[in-house]
Design an enzyme around this catalytic site. Structure first.
Site, PDB file in Angstrom:
ATOM      1  N   GLU A  95     -17.513 -60.893  -8.437  1.00 15.21           N
ATOM      2  CA  GLU A  95     -16.828 -61.115  -7.177  1.00 15.21           C
ATOM      3  C   GLU A  95     -17.601 -60.626  -5.950  1.00 15.21           C
ATOM      4  O   GLU A  95     -17.514 -61.236  -4.891  1.00 15.21           O
ATOM      5  CB  GLU A  95     -15.450 -60.427  -7.196  1.00 15.21           C
ATOM      6  CG  GLU A  95     -14.441 -61.023  -8.169  1.00 15.21           C
ATOM      7  CD  GLU A  95     -13.979 -62.415  -7.754  1.00 15.21           C
ATOM      8  OE1 GLU A  95     -14.152 -62.783  -6.577  1.00 15.21           O
ATOM      9  OE2 GLU A  95     -13.446 -63.130  -8.613  1.00 15.21           O
ATOM     10  N   SER A 366      50.011 -48.307 -23.584  1.00 16.36           N
ATOM     11  CA  SER A 366      50.261 -46.973 -24.141  1.00 16.36           C
ATOM     12  C   SER A 366      49.067 -46.032 -24.073  1.00 16.36           C
ATOM     13  O   SER A 366      49.203 -44.844 -24.390  1.00 16.36           O
ATOM     14  CB  SER A 366      50.731 -47.101 -25.592  1.00 16.36           C
ATOM     15  OG  SER A 366      52.009 -47.712 -25.647  1.00 16.36           O
TER      16      SER A 366
END
Length: 685
Positions: A95, A366
């Site tokens: 690069e 309940s």
């Protein structure tokens, strides 16, 4: 002709001097411009590096459970020292081989690119350095225009002035795109080779270094042969850059690389409903915005137990008929801390993101009774208190209104039963009688002390859980019974660190003693009766059918209404709540749908705690345990066919022996025997 030669000499001399002056002026101007550019760059300061990074979520064991890979993008940041030197050498060689020699842009490469562009009469060749590419990734779009190139060069120069070469290289390697949603070398290493960036071999590094030029073109998943050719080009560039010998390059080209099996499908996250709540907590508690949460590179350490979550998902999926439209939710929480370990907010997150565990309010039935019986124990009742079970009509609101509760199946004892039996058998009449005796506001206030924030009404039916509450509220309330009466708040996040590892949040639990520890323990002891068939009388205990699945002490309560089925309970280590019902409030078929919650709860608890040692609930000092006859609530004798160890706040325990079974001595006879024994004992002293 001499004059002509002299004239030409003076002509070229004037032009040479002019050109020299112009060159000098140009050099001075360039120098001044560079100086001004440098001063401007210094004045502007270092550019802020807003690099998107994947946020990672961990469970309580710090195992990765989820990642914020928005739009399929994975971004991780690793220090340069944790990147293989092979990657660094390969990247620089292919690069920007003069990376360490320029100040952001390479004039030689720029000149070559200009000539190529002029020849083609278009922008065809790039000359970007590593610094320029990094600047582009950070600040600019990827269009090929000279305007963008000039801006790119300026940003690159700013980076070079304010950051070291190592920092720039590290930033580049962590932001460059390697294809298939992988941004940065760490993500690429995981995607292509299933390893860390620091573990990449020379061949693997060369393969990856060649991809950024054309991620869709040079990817080995796109074209293996083309990728290998590009790899060879990278290796030769490394040879030319004197970081590799020809022999090493040839050896790397022949290396067999184990590519990961690739699929475009993204893995489904573990516990998506839980993750939803974690993100809510990041926004509300830490005040983080969506961008920081998704792209901030955070490390979020959660309370989730992934193994428990899998167990919960398995039992929800396997217990309910797959063809049914019924919904389910499950929450499990550590009762001492409030750490949420498991969350299921629905049967399928992809179909419905509505979290029934946190967003819905349903009638608890309940399961509300333990709060009532805690209030009763605190106000003088005991597990042995007798209350008559029979059809009863209650008058309230200054006797203007009536309420007639019914037991399940309209089955009643038609005699007195103990409070312990009433809870285990879920007798509705006894519950409402107890509620009315205490006065209706007592339960409302008690529920608030348990952390119930939903709106409640001081009415007779509240004892039977007729007012909607949230699932997390019930889990929190039961956890307070499990931990001995301390306040507890559910939470999902233990710690958060930023991208640099700095701790930006850490959970700190705060609790205070809210309930009466003795009453809480006695209530807990009564709740274990749900699984004790010795309490069976005119009907079966509500835990029948799953009691054989449990191998450890557990306290729980079932609850059912026409539209909702619940089971909430706990062990000393874990509180869990299960709910089943229809989103639109359709009526349940309790013969089929009502059994889901019990089966899910019992199987989940056993599997979730399989590796944990079974422990008993911790008894407070001023609580006493006595073996009593479950039917009478009196002290059991040798003639009682069934005995149950029952706990009482000291001073409230029964003092009489059970006389309901043949051969049982009366209390007076027992006293006489004790008197004879005492006299004999005194005589031999």
């Amino acid at each position: 002709m001499k004059w002509l030669k002299d004239e030409r000499f003076h002509y070229w001399k004037r032009w040479t001097m002019l050109l020299s002056k112009l060159m000098m002026i140009g050099i001075v101007l360039i120098g001044m411009s560079m100086g001004m550019l440098y001063l401007l760059t210094v004045f502007m300061g270092a550019p802020e590096l807003q690099v998107p990074q994947t946020t990672i979520y961990y469970d309580h064991d710090e195992t990765v459970i989820s990642e914020s890979n928005q739009d399929g993008q994975n971004r991780y940041w690793v220090d340069l020292e944790h990147i293989s030197p092979n990657v660094i050498d390969a990247t620089i060689a292919i690069e920007d081989r003069h990376f360490y020699d320029h100040m952001g842009f390479d004039f030689k490469r720029i000149g070559g690119a200009i000539l190529a562009d002029l020849k083609a009469m278009a922008k065809v060749q790039g000359a970007s350095t590593i610094t320029q590419q990094y600047a582009r990734n950070l600040f600019l779009e990827h269009d090929k225009t000279w305007k963008r190139k000039i801006a790119e060069a300026f940003y690159a120069y700013r980076l070079e002035v304010h950051y070291s070469k190592e920092e720039i290289l590290e930033g580049y390697l962590n932001t460059i795109y390697y294809g298939h949603g992988s941004y940065g070398i760490e993500s690429a290493a995981r995607t292509y080779f299933g390893k860390k960036a620091e573990e990449l071999s020379l061949a693997e590094a060369a393969m990856l270094a060649g991809i950024p030029k054309g991620p869709g073109y040079y990817s080995p998943y796109a074209d293996a042969e083309r990728a290998e050719e590009r790899q060879s080009t990278v290796l030769q560039a490394m040879v030319s850059n004197n970081v590799l010998s020809e022999a090493e390059a040839m050896q790397a080209e022949t290396e067999n690389m184990a590519l990961q099996t690739f699929t475009e499908e993204t893995k489904s996250d573990i516990a998506p409903y839980f993750a939803q709540e974690v993100k809510k907590e990041l926004r509300s508690v830490l005040s983080l915005d969506e961008r920081v949460i998704e792209q901030g590179g955070l490390h979020v350490y959660t309370t989730l137990d992934a193994q428990m979550q899998k167990a919960a998902e398995k039992w929800v999926a396997s217990s309910i008929d797959q063809k049914s439209d019924i919904q389910a939710a499950l929450v499990a929480m550590e009762p001492t801390s409030g750490a949420v370990k498991v969350m299921i907010g629905g049967r399928d997150y992809s179909e419905s993101k509505f979290n029934r565990a946190t967003m819905a309010k349903r009638t608890p039935g309940s399961t509300f009774k333990p709060l009532l019986y805690y209030a009763a124990i605190k106000n003088g009742f005991t597990p042995s208190t007798l209350v008559r079970s029979e059809p009863t009509t209650f008058y309230y609101d200054n006797e203007k209104k009536t309420y007639s509760p019914h037991n399940y199946g309209d089955v009643y004892a038609n005699e007195e039963i103990t409070l312990a039996q009433a809870l285990a058998l879920s007798d509705n009449v006894v519950a409402v009688k107890t509620h009315m005796f205490l006065e209706e506001k007592t339960l409302v206030n008690t529920a608030k002390s348990f952390g119930i924030t939903s709106k409640l009404s001081a009415i007779p039916s509240l004892a039977l859980g007729t007012k909607p509450v949230g699932m997390m509220e019930m889990t929190e309330a039961y956890s307070m019974l499990a931990n001995g009466g301390y306040s507890v708040s559910p939470y999902y996040i233990e710690k958060v660190t930023d991208r640099d590892g700095k701790v930006i949040y850490e959970h700190s639990s705060q609790s205070e003693l809210v309930l009466d520890p003795e009453a809480a323990f006695v209530t807990t002891s009564m709740m274990t009766g749900v699984f004790d068939e010795s309490l069976n009388d005119y009907t079966r205990v509500t835990g029948s059918g799953v009691d054989h699945l449990l191998t450890r002490p557990a306290a729980a309560k079932t609850g059912s209404t026409s539209t909702d089925s619940w089971m909430v309970g706990f062990t000393p280590q874990l509180t869990a709540a299960v709910w089943v019902g229809y989103d639109k409030g359709e009526k349940l078929n309790h013969r089929n749908d009502g059994s889901y919650t019990k089966k899910i709860w019992a199987n989940f608890i056993e599997e979730a705690l399989a590796e944990e040692k079974a422990t008993d609930f911790k008894k407070p000092d001023n609580v006493v345990g006595i073996e009593v006859d479950p039917q009478t609530g009196l002290i059991a004798t040798d003639n009682c066919p069934v005995k149950r160890l029952t706990y009482y706040i000291e001073g409230t325990e029964p003092s009489h022996l059970c006389e309901d079974h043949p051969g049982t001595p009366s209390s007076e006879q027992e006293k006489q025997k004790k008197g004879i024994f005492d006299r004999f004992f005194n005589w031999i002293r």
